[in-house]
Design a protein around this motif. Structure first.
Motif: not given
Length: 388
Positions: A103, A106, A110, A116, A127, A130, A135, A137
């Protein structure tokens, strides 16, 4: 020495996550039913860890604690012995678990407009992590060829080439389908991601749990150009049943990416007992681990043989790594929610439902084999009776 892989403990009212989930789903579940879901073990912990923690508590001051020289050496020596690479101390980022680390990475690696990539069906916190970072998926679906899962590399490259895709989270070994990726597979992934400037987070938390005849290849053994484009996630939690200590070691060779994590997180370290439990696991418990692998392999064979002989409509995929068996129930003709209801209220099977791992998991179940053989035998007989 022989270790105890036959005793199980009734964990009702102990705070166990998976036992509480089972009782919430089915409050009147019969006595003796053991959940086979969340990936911790229904086995006694390694005695050297329990004994070592008792010794440590007799003399420890339980204040703010950082990693010691002994801790770093224990992790480095273990990685070198078992996985063929020795992570320099500067690579280490210690976090309270691999999922929090993912977590955090990410968010650090990003931008809000980035996407991602994940290869599904896959460990569902990928998932959710993200999505928690807001973000997009992007999924690359595994292919089933001749009864075995394979990566769709053509699709992987097509998805990685999208300009918004900047990060790929790899599960190696793969949870839930139990694949141990070959060096050739991993090099293809690395080359695709390098070509398209996609950073790799390699979740290798199950990398010690490899069935006989298979070999895990860690990203840590790869050439420098690949190392600079990846973060390697490890932990003693799955291997030695230490999930409650929430201790993990993330190796980030690239100093720029490492600084994005360490520079933004503030004060951060493991809890004092997590450090000691990890050190004890990596220095005193390899004999226990060797016996555990044999026990898991026997449980794997039990499931495969029972299904083949008595329930051939249920297919077990070959288990190469992890202690999580992936079973195909699609021949029963039930939709995924009807299957879930049947498993919980007819068979009293409390596994992880396949659909939580992605669309391609519908009609499947993930079964935790890290339990005494008798627990697994009882579960298989319950399933057979329910289907009859």
């Amino acid at each position: 020495m022989p270790y105890d892989f036959t005793t199980w403990t009734d964990r009702r009212n102990s705070g166990s996550e998976k036992w509480n989930d089972m009782l919430r789903i089915c409050p009147d579940v019969p006595a003796g039913v053991v959940p086979l879901s969340v990936a911790d073990m229904e086995l006694k912990n390694p005695p050297p860890i329990i004994d070592g923690l008792k010794e440590y508590l007799d003399q420890a001051i339980l204040g703010y604690t950082e990693a010691t020289d002994e801790y770093y050496a224990a992790v480095q020596d273990f990685m070198e012995r078992r996985h063929g690479f020795r992570p320099p101390r500067e690579w280490f980022v210690e976090t309270p678990g691999v999922v929090p680390a993912i977590q955090m990475m990410i968010g650090a690696f990003t931008a809000p407009t980035d996407a991602v990539l994940i290869t599904t069906p896959v460990y569902y916190p990928f998932r959710s992590s993200i999505e928690a970072n807001h973000r997009e998926v992007v999924t690359n679906e595994l292919l089933i060829r001749e009864g075995r899962y394979e990566i769709d590399f053509e699709d992987l490259e097509a998805k990685a080439s999208r300009p918004e895709v900047t990060l790929y989270i790899l599960c190696s070994p793969h949870n839930p389908v139990g694949r141990v990726w070959s060096r050739e597979d991993l090099l293809k992934i690395c080359d695709i991601c390098l070509r398209h400037h996609v950073f790799i987070i390699s979740d290798e938390i199950h990398f010690d749990l490899i069935m006989p005849g298979y070999h895990h290849v860690s990203m840590g053994t790869f050439p420098e150009r690949y190392l600079q484009n990846c973060a390697i996630c490890t932990a003693p939690s799955k291997t030695f049943n230490l999930a409650g200590f929430q201790a993990s070691n993330i190796f980030i060779p690239n100093p720029c990416y490492r600084e994005k994590v360490t520079g933004a997180r503030g004060y951060f370290a493991l809890n004092i007992m997590g450090y000691k439990a990890c050190e004890l696991a990596y220095t005193r418990c390899e004999d226990w681990l060797s016996e555990l692998i044999l026990h898991l392999d026997q449980n794997r064979r039990l499931v495969e043989d029972f299904l083949a002989e008595r329930l051939p409509m249920i297919h077990a995929f070959p288990l190469e790594g992890t202690y999580l068996q992936w079973l195909d129930f699609r021949e029963l003709g039930l939709d995924y929610k009807a299957l879930e209801d049947f498993m919980h209220h007819k068979a009293y099977w409390f596994c992880d439902e396949g659909y939580i791992f992605g669309e391609g998991g519908k009609g499947f179940e993930r079964v935790n084999l890290a339990c005494p053989r008798k627990v697994l035998e009882d579960a298989l007989l319950r399933l057979e009776r329910a289907l009859q």
